[in-house]
Design a protein around this motif. Structure first.
Motif, PDB file in Angstrom:
ATOM      1  N   MET A  31      31.453  39.833  40.484  1.00  0.00           N
ATOM      2  CA  MET A  31      33.022  39.602  40.536  1.00  0.00           C
ATOM      3  C   MET A  31      33.232  38.059  41.039  1.00  0.00           C
ATOM      4  O   MET A  31      32.732  38.253  42.305  1.00  0.00           O
ATOM      5  N   HIS A  32      33.881  37.175  40.433  1.00  0.00           N
ATOM      6  CA  HIS A  32      34.211  36.044  40.979  1.00  0.00           C
ATOM      7  C   HIS A  32      35.548  35.692  40.917  1.00  0.00           C
ATOM      8  O   HIS A  32      36.315  36.055  40.191  1.00  0.00           O
ATOM      9  N   ILE A  33      36.022  35.119  41.998  1.00  0.00           N
ATOM     10  CA  ILE A  33      37.550  34.361  42.071  1.00  0.00           C
ATOM     11  C   ILE A  33      37.285  33.014  42.078  1.00  0.00           C
ATOM     12  O   ILE A  33      36.864  32.406  43.008  1.00  0.00           O
ATOM     13  N   VAL A  34      38.097  32.656  40.930  1.00  0.00           N
ATOM     14  CA  VAL A  34      38.051  31.025  41.064  1.00  0.00           C
ATOM     15  C   VAL A  34      39.633  30.415  41.094  1.00  0.00           C
ATOM     16  O   VAL A  34      40.460  31.354  40.898  1.00  0.00           O
ATOM     17  N   GLY A  35      39.729  29.251  41.304  1.00  0.00           N
ATOM     18  CA  GLY A  35      41.201  28.713  41.353  1.00  0.00           C
ATOM     19  C   GLY A  35      41.620  28.226  42.826  1.00  0.00           C
ATOM     20  O   GLY A  35      42.552  28.918  43.206  1.00  0.00           O
ATOM     21  N   LEU A  36      40.689  27.643  43.579  1.00  0.00           N
ATOM     22  CA  LEU A  36      41.150  27.189  44.956  1.00  0.00           C
ATOM     23  C   LEU A  36      41.720  28.495  45.847  1.00  0.00           C
ATOM     24  O   LEU A  36      42.555  28.404  46.512  1.00  0.00           O
ATOM     25  N   PRO A  37      41.034  29.599  45.878  1.00  0.00           N
ATOM     26  CA  PRO A  37      41.220  30.723  46.804  1.00  0.00           C
ATOM     27  C   PRO A  37      41.006  30.235  48.238  1.00  0.00           C
ATOM     28  O   PRO A  37      39.929  29.710  48.421  1.00  0.00           O
ATOM     29  N   ASP A  38      41.704  30.752  49.331  1.00  0.00           N
ATOM     30  CA  ASP A  38      41.264  30.452  50.559  1.00  0.00           C
ATOM     31  C   ASP A  38      40.575  31.645  50.980  1.00  0.00           C
ATOM     32  O   ASP A  38      40.494  32.490  50.231  1.00  0.00           O
ATOM     33  N   LYS A  39      40.182  31.723  52.498  1.00  0.00           N
ATOM     34  CA  LYS A  39      39.393  32.758  52.679  1.00  0.00           C
ATOM     35  C   LYS A  39      39.906  34.117  52.360  1.00  0.00           C
ATOM     36  O   LYS A  39      39.155  35.006  51.894  1.00  0.00           O
ATOM     37  N   ALA A  40      41.297  34.366  52.593  1.00  0.00           N
ATOM     38  CA  ALA A  40      41.841  35.592  52.635  1.00  0.00           C
ATOM     39  C   ALA A  40      41.872  35.912  51.189  1.00  0.00           C
ATOM     40  O   ALA A  40      41.619  37.343  50.821  1.00  0.00           O
ATOM     41  N   VAL A  41      42.120  35.151  50.203  1.00  0.00           N
ATOM     42  CA  VAL A  41      41.981  35.358  48.738  1.00  0.00           C
ATOM     43  C   VAL A  41      40.705  35.901  48.129  1.00  0.00           C
ATOM     44  O   VAL A  41      40.499  36.749  47.394  1.00  0.00           O
ATOM     45  N   ALA A  42      39.713  34.896  48.767  1.00  0.00           N
ATOM     46  CA  ALA A  42      38.424  35.433  48.517  1.00  0.00           C
ATOM     47  C   ALA A  42      37.790  36.554  48.923  1.00  0.00           C
ATOM     48  O   ALA A  42      36.947  37.363  48.138  1.00  0.00           O
ATOM     49  N   GLU A  43      38.279  37.099  49.965  1.00  0.00           N
ATOM     50  CA  GLU A  43      38.020  38.419  50.625  1.00  0.00           C
ATOM     51  C   GLU A  43      38.646  39.621  49.582  1.00  0.00           C
ATOM     52  O   GLU A  43      38.379  40.653  49.822  1.00  0.00           O
ATOM     53  N   SER A  44      39.789  39.192  49.143  1.00  0.00           N
ATOM     54  CA  SER A  44      40.323  40.338  48.248  1.00  0.00           C
ATOM     55  C   SER A  44      39.522  40.979  47.342  1.00  0.00           C
ATOM     56  O   SER A  44      39.553  41.952  47.105  1.00  0.00           O
ATOM     57  N   ARG A  45      38.450  40.187  46.840  1.00  0.00           N
ATOM     58  CA  ARG A  45      37.393  40.718  46.033  1.00  0.00           C
ATOM     59  C   ARG A  45      36.929  42.366  46.867  1.00  0.00           C
ATOM     60  O   ARG A  45      36.802  43.338  46.095  1.00  0.00           O
ATOM     61  N   GLU A  46      36.515  42.097  47.901  1.00  0.00           N
ATOM     62  CA  GLU A  46      35.993  43.498  48.592  1.00  0.00           C
ATOM     63  C   GLU A  46      37.242  44.712  48.835  1.00  0.00           C
ATOM     64  O   GLU A  46      36.982  45.753  48.485  1.00  0.00           O
ATOM     65  N   ARG A  47      38.151  44.223  49.232  1.00  0.00           N
ATOM     66  CA  ARG A  47      39.271  45.094  49.258  1.00  0.00           C
ATOM     67  C   ARG A  47      39.792  45.880  47.814  1.00  0.00           C
ATOM     68  O   ARG A  47      39.871  46.761  47.738  1.00  0.00           O
ATOM     69  N   VAL A  48      39.993  44.815  46.892  1.00  0.00           N
ATOM     70  CA  VAL A  48      40.141  45.452  45.527  1.00  0.00           C
ATOM     71  C   VAL A  48      39.075  46.276  44.935  1.00  0.00           C
ATOM     72  O   VAL A  48      39.411  47.441  44.479  1.00  0.00           O
ATOM     73  N   GLN A  49      37.772  46.052  45.251  1.00  0.00           N
ATOM     74  CA  GLN A  49      36.730  47.044  44.658  1.00  0.00           C
ATOM     75  C   GLN A  49      36.693  48.076  45.566  1.00  0.00           C
ATOM     76  O   GLN A  49      36.868  49.151  44.713  1.00  0.00           O
ATOM     77  N   ALA A  50      36.972  48.195  46.891  1.00  0.00           N
ATOM     78  CA  ALA A  50      36.957  49.287  47.617  1.00  0.00           C
ATOM     79  C   ALA A  50      38.386  50.346  47.209  1.00  0.00           C
ATOM     80  O   ALA A  50      38.217  51.521  46.964  1.00  0.00           O
TER      81      ALA A  50
END
Ligand SMILES: Nc1ncnc2c1ncn2[C@@H]1O[C@H](COP(=O)(O)OP(=O)(O)O)[C@@H](O)[C@H]1O
Ligand SMILES: [Mg+2]
Length: 511
Positions: A31-50
């Motif tokens: 699962m990749h997030i692109v489009g200039l995410p900062d750290k909090a946005v990049a970490e949303s990957r883990e929260r969303v999956q959980a």
């Protein structure tokens, strides 16, 4: 198939539309997030999956790509969790794909699938309303979003499951109601202060015209006490001001329970405050104390104890009414129309100039201490007063003191005169004499001949800077407004000049 969800990125207090695009396709499981995410946005990957897992949704064993468009706009914050999760749910068919088209979505996810409140729900809701869309946000942010308009469609669920059930029609989420913060008990009253009549008068003048004020006096003379009583004589926020102030507090995550209040902000940061704390910025762009004091008061107690760089950073907002913060690849600005109130001792030991006291370090003690306030900053302070130690006579048998409510009436009347005048000049409803343009003040504070002569003499003798000259005119205009007079006369100018002179003794004003 690409699922799309609308959300916002905050730039200053504005929400810029962002499109969350979710694609599930063949490829390596990831699962990749692109489009200039900062750290909090990049970490949303883990929260969303959980959170999806906790809500009973399995992630497909496929490649998931999430694009936050426009790709060149930096995305900050944790409110992208919910739009990403909803995009995934739509792509997986867990919610109807067209259910989301009419909404702007923001919210943070907990690992158990419940929603956590986010900063900025109010400006996001106002933006959504302007686009003719509704808003989906966490339940705790709902009352705040509800302020954006009674016609706005708001869905404020507690969890992902509640939202999915709402779309399926098996559970109805009721619309949140806007909440008003109950006025907290009575504010401290000016009647508590014994004596200090001239300081109270200066406080009234500062409140009436929105002027910056500096109080200088020995420890224990009541400076902090006086400043704390300023809110009790200030008029309430107007509707337009209320919304602006609340948007800033919303972005800063400081609207507790989404409740709004029409009381003017009063911020009193400690003198150890950093530049980022005072004018904004930091790791994530956030409004500072100066912006949180928008349309209200910024009180700096122990003025010279603030770091000189921090104080000088205030010069720009004091002049332009906004804090501009340079970020790595863009600039952010927050409104900061403030009334600066400052208090200081005359020297480090605090007793310089007091009758019966001599300073061990002599005149240098006061000179060094006062030099910590730069000339240009001092030049921006319209009213400077000495607050001498309160006399024993006043403490023991004080004369009856006026109550704040009565002073507030005079302040309100003077503000009303300003509002009418500036509205007549097409300048909106929020202008005070202190913020009036120099061209206009020369027109509206045109002194009578006696006043003009006095002003000419004083400007020559005291070597006013151009700014100083205009600031004297502004204070004089306020004094005439308090007097209910259309014309500025000699007595108004005499008082305005005296407020300037107290400071000329303090530090040489250089523009
Ligand atoms: N004019 C006054 N009337 C009544 N109490 C006063 C007055 N000035 C000072 N005090 C008392 O002194 C205390 C200290 O005042 P404060 O405002 O903190 O002084 P400063 O900020 O000038 O050092 C107050 O809490 C109050 O009890
Ligand atoms: Mg104090």
């Amino acid at each position: 198939m690409v699922a799309r969800v609308s959300t916002v990125a905050f730039q200053g207090i504005e929400g810029v539309p962002v499109d969350v695009q979710v694609m599930i396709g063949p490829g390596k499981i990831n699962m990749h997030i692109v489009g200039l995410p900062d750290k909090a946005v990049a970490e949303s990957r883990e929260r969303v999956q959980a959170a999806l897992h906790a809500s009973g949704l399995a992630m497909p064993p496929k490649k998931v790509t999430i694009n936050l468009a426009p790709a060149d706009l930096p995305k900050e914050g944790s409110h992208f969790d919910l739009p990403i999760a909803l995009g995934l749910m739509a792509a997986l068919g867990a919610i109807p794909a067209d259910a989301l088209t009419d909404y702007v979505v923001l919210g943070e996810l907990n690992l158990d699938g419940t929603l956590a409140p986010v900063a900025g729900a109010l400006p996001a809701a106002i933006g959504a309303n302007a686009l003719g869309k509704g808003i989906i946000c966490p339940a705790d942010s709902g009352p705040e979003a509800a302020w954006a308009g009674s016609g706005l469609d708001i869905i404020a669920p507690r969890s992902l499951i509640a939202l999915a059930n709402h779309f399926r029609g098996t559970q109805v989420i009721s619309r949140p109601q806007p909440a008003i913060r109950a006025a907290p008990g009575d504010l401290p009253d000016l009647a508590d202060i014994k004596g200090q009549e001239s300081a109270k008068r200066a406080l009234e003048v500062a409140a009436a015209g929105g002027h910056n004020l500096l109080m200088v006096g020995p420890p224990g003379s009541g400076k902090s006490m006086l400043a704390a009583r300023l809110p009790s004589i200030l008029p309430p926020l107007g509707p337009a001001e209320l919304l602006e102030v609340s948007m800033i507090h919303s972005i800063a995550g400081q609207l507790s329970g989404g409740k709004l209040s029409d009381r003017r902000p009063y911020r009193a940061p400690h003198h150890s405050a950093t530049m980022a704390a005072l004018v904004g910025g930091g790791l994530r762009a956030k409004p500072g104390e100066a912006s949180l004091a928008h349309h209200g008061v910024l009180f700096l107690d122990e003025f010279p104890e603030f770091s000189p760089q921090v104080l000088d950073a205030l010069r720009q907002p004091l002049e332009s009414g906004e804090c501009v913060i340079a970020r790595a690849n863009h600039r952010v600005s927050y409104p900061a129309v403030i009334q600066l109130v400052a208090a200081m001792n005359p020297c480090r030991c605090g007793m310089a100039g007091e009758p019966g006291h001599t300073c061990a370090r002599g005149p240098r003690c006061a000179a060094d201490y006062q030099a910590r306030i730069s000339g240009p900053l001092m030049d921006r302070i319209d009213i400077r007063i000495d607050v001498p130690a309160v006399s024993a006579m006043d403490l023991i048998r004080p004369a009856p003191a006026e109550r704040s409510a009565d002073i507030a009436k005079r302040v309100a009347a003077a503000r009303e005169r300003q509002r009418e005048r500036f509205e007549g000049a097409g300048m909106g409803t929020t202008v005070t004499n202190a913020r009036c343009s120099t061209a206009l003040i020369e027109k509206i504070a045109d002194p009578d001949p006696g006043g003009l002569q006095l002003l000419r003499d004083a400007a020559e003798k005291l070597k006013f800077s151009a700014r100083g000259y205009h600031r004297v005119l502004k204070v004089a205009r306020t004094l005439a407004d308090l007097d209910g007079k259309d014309r500025v006369s000699r007595i108004h100018l005499a008082e305005a000049i005296s407020y300037r002179m107290a400071g000329e003794r303090l530090a040489p004003a250089t523009a």
